[in-house]
Design an enzyme around this catalytic site. Sequence first.
Site, short mmCIF file in Angstrom:
data_model
loop_
_atom_site.label_atom_id
_atom_site.label_comp_id
_atom_site.label_asym_id
_atom_site.label_seq_id
_atom_site.Cartn_x
_atom_site.Cartn_y
_atom_site.Cartn_z
N LYS A 111 0.81 -1.22 0.00
CA LYS A 111 0.00 0.00 0.00
C LYS A 111 0.84 1.27 0.00
O LYS A 111 0.36 2.34 -0.37
CB LYS A 111 -0.98 -0.03 1.16
CG LYS A 111 -2.04 -1.11 0.93
CD LYS A 111 -3.05 -1.23 2.02
CE LYS A 111 -4.15 -2.19 1.64
NZ LYS A 111 -3.70 -3.61 1.64
C1 LIG Z 1 -4.36 -4.58 1.11
C2 LIG Z 1 -3.62 -5.84 0.98
C3 LIG Z 1 -4.03 -6.84 0.10
C4 LIG Z 1 -5.27 -6.71 -0.74
O1 LIG Z 1 -5.21 -5.69 -1.70
P1 LIG Z 1 -6.54 -5.08 -2.33
O2 LIG Z 1 -6.09 -3.97 -3.18
O3 LIG Z 1 -7.38 -4.64 -1.17
O4 LIG Z 1 -7.19 -6.20 -3.08
C5 LIG Z 1 -3.25 -7.97 0.01
N1 LIG Z 1 -2.15 -8.15 0.77
C6 LIG Z 1 -1.73 -7.21 1.63
C7 LIG Z 1 -0.52 -7.46 2.44
C8 LIG Z 1 -2.44 -6.03 1.76
O5 LIG Z 1 -2.01 -5.09 2.62
#
Ligand SMILES: *Cc1c(COP(=O)(O)O)cnc(C)c1O
Length: 495
Positions: A111
């Site tokens: 993120k």
């Molecule tokens: C947020 C997240 C996901 C999922 O991603 P999305 O964009 O919500 O589908 C998968 N793995 C980790 C470690 C995350 O932080």
Amino acid sequence: MTTFHSTRSTTDSLTAKQAIRKGIADDGGLFVSDSLGETRVDLANIAAKSYQEIALDVLGALLPDYTADELKACIAEAYGDQWADPEITPLKPLGDDFVLELFNGPTSAFKDVALQILPRFMARATPAGGDPDEKIMILTATSGDTGKAALAGFADAPGTGITVFYPEGKVSEVQELQMTTQTGSNVKVAAVRGNFDDAQSAVKRIFGDRELADRLAADSHVVLSSANSINVGRLVPQVVYYFSAYAQLLRQQVINTGDEVEFVVPTGNFGDVLAGYYAKLLGLPVKHLVVASDKNNVLFDFLRTGSYNRNRPFFQTISPSMDILVSSNLERMLYYFSEGDTRLIAMLMNDLKNYGCYEIPEDLLAKIRRVFGCGWADEDQVRGAIADCWRENRYVIDPHTACGYFVMRQMPADPLTPRVLLSTASPYKFPRVVNEALGFDATGTDFACMDALAEATGTKAPAALRGLETADLRFGDVIAIDGMESFVADAAAAL
Ligand SMILES: *Cc1c(COP(=O)(O)O)cnc(C)c1O
């Protein structure tokens, strides 16, 4: 001129800057642009380009009302030496496949890719209304990783504040400490009693509360906005790493320009994998996008049957950032696949709200299935995948990435189409679960587990994670779901 409107109606017409500042449309829909795909990203020289240069091409196509100079400045600030690898998202071999590491940013989760740049986008989007003193307060519910990445991106960012809610007891020790030790004069953090979906729903209600919005504007000069992946400014930076992966495959001479690639994506809110679809619309030769879920396999069932049903048990698993029953960004995918049928989307989302389920027409499902594959892993399979990946490749993966690894290994490999597994978190964010899966010492604190993992694998914990053990605690509030609104009002007043 590229403009944005809601997935549920075409009445709005916002620039990218306005859409990013606003976050979500007034009718509850997500901002989309009908010109997506009209401008293609040129692949001709992509192998020679840096991540930052690719970002300029991709973001320029998606956010045309930002000038090239503005985008360059945003990119330089967001993708600098806070990243542990100069490639930003390095691609590494994993047996016959590849892994794209998205976790080398300041909070060790994918993120960061989006949340390092979102505050820079916002800073360059001037207030739409008449109030020159207007401040944006970011309001976020997190299942673990978004919260910290958003806090790190927005801490002390001019003209902004940020309030983060996470479900009490449902994030890891490291994730919780990452948030509760966050520094910055404009940040607030609270645990809430409930699960992620409860917190997310409450946040959506707060966003929809006109009376509260008027009060915050009048009393505190504050408008609320979202850093969840429903914000278009969160989504588009993620498109860049699909192109970067392609450039790296070209450089490593795995493919020639024009060859197709397959991506396997650990999925929760459908933001990451949707960005892959945006990349495809921008001209990237993406054969399939494989949606990998954990035991909360609502998307798997949807992609198999066309029926989305959130009326099911919610499982708290060892991959908490994928523990989601309502994948918000699916709405955007449905919008594009239905060729912009806002009436259909409004109807489906109304069904979801009123009945917790909806069903899409068969021909629509067939189109979607030509692009999106799916699979899921239960917790034992996740643990097994962590162990298999280490045994077979001497590469340590976290429980989210492991869902993808399991799903990828279930699929028949096509020797002509390289597969890229997106790795969404550092294994050091979940050291206890990883050690249990690998048979290493998992007693003691998360920090003892980090040390044991480092010792046993010859890898190194990211310094920011290891340093949490001695960081000062700043936040300890635990509040009820119905206390969230007044917490937000207090945070706004303190900005
Ligand atoms: C947020 C997240 C996901 C999922 O991603 P999305 O964009 O919500 O589908 C998968 N793995 C980790 C470690 C995350 O932080």
